[in-house]
Design a protein around this motif. Structure first.
Motif, short mmCIF file in Angstrom:
data_model
loop_
_atom_site.label_atom_id
_atom_site.label_comp_id
_atom_site.label_asym_id
_atom_site.label_seq_id
_atom_site.Cartn_x
_atom_site.Cartn_y
_atom_site.Cartn_z
N THR A 116 0.85 -1.18 -0.04
CA THR A 116 0.00 -0.11 0.06
C THR A 116 0.88 1.47 -0.07
N SER A 119 0.87 7.18 1.47
CA SER A 119 -0.30 8.27 1.41
C SER A 119 -1.68 7.69 1.87
N ILE A 120 -1.89 6.22 1.48
CA ILE A 120 -3.06 5.55 1.88
C ILE A 120 -2.96 5.17 3.29
N ARG A 121 -1.54 4.53 3.66
CA ARG A 121 -1.45 3.94 4.62
C ARG A 121 -1.45 4.96 5.96
N GLY A 125 -5.75 3.44 6.01
CA GLY A 125 -6.08 2.29 5.06
C GLY A 125 -4.82 1.39 4.51
N TYR A 140 -10.10 -1.24 -0.60
CA TYR A 140 -9.32 -0.56 0.54
C TYR A 140 -10.03 -1.04 1.71
#
Length: 159
Positions: A116, A119-121, A125, A140
């Motif tokens: 992942t 930026s998402i983690r 997420g 996600y």
């Protein structure tokens, strides 16, 4: 299926590469950890990858240690990232996962955590993939989620 048999049965995953070309590059301990391992020619490199039809049986784990530790109720004993790193492996990323799906449908009844982007983690997420309705999807979830049908696919750069 033993690695050599799997390698020979799926030449489309590594066109132009013979078993003799790679047999000495493969660590038996890594091979033993992967499910249905095969070599994948991808973006000019060769990778040893989990190619099991369904997500490997290493399941019921959240995405990473941070998510596992922060989970308030019923945290799993490990995470996908911790397990992969413990064995010197990486999680398959989104692009590699989609390429693998173009070669054969995977995760038709299961799901696999994939690497992942930070930026998402950083927002809590994590990504996972699955194959439904005749195509591959990337979804996600909260990184602390875990399910009996969700495992993780690993890879190792070998050449």
């Amino acid at each position: 299926m033993p690695f050599k048999d799997n390698f020979i049965a799926h030449p489309q995953r590594h066109p132009g590469i013979s078993y003799d070309d790679i047999k000495n590059l493969i660590d038996p301990a890594t091979l033993a950890y992967l499910e249905d391992p095969d070599v994948l020619a991808y973006q000019g490199h060769l990778y040893l990858v989990d190619f099991s039809h369904e997500s490997p049986s290493r399941r019921s784990v959240c995405y990473d240690k941070e998510a596992r530790v922060q989970r308030k109720k019923n945290p799993p004993i490990t995470s996908a990232m911790e397990e992969a790193q413990k064995h010197g492996l990486s999680l398959v990323d989104e692009d590699m996962y989609m390429y693998m799906q173009s070669l054969a449908p995977l995760d038709e009844k299961s799901q696999s955590w994939i690497a992942t982007p930070s930026s998402i983690r950083e927002l809590g997420g994590a990504l996972f993939g699955s194959y439904k309705y005749g195509r591959a999807f990337i979804f996600y979830n909260g990184a602390d989620a875990y399910y009996a049908t969700r495992g993780f696919r690993c890879c190792l750069l070998i050449k």
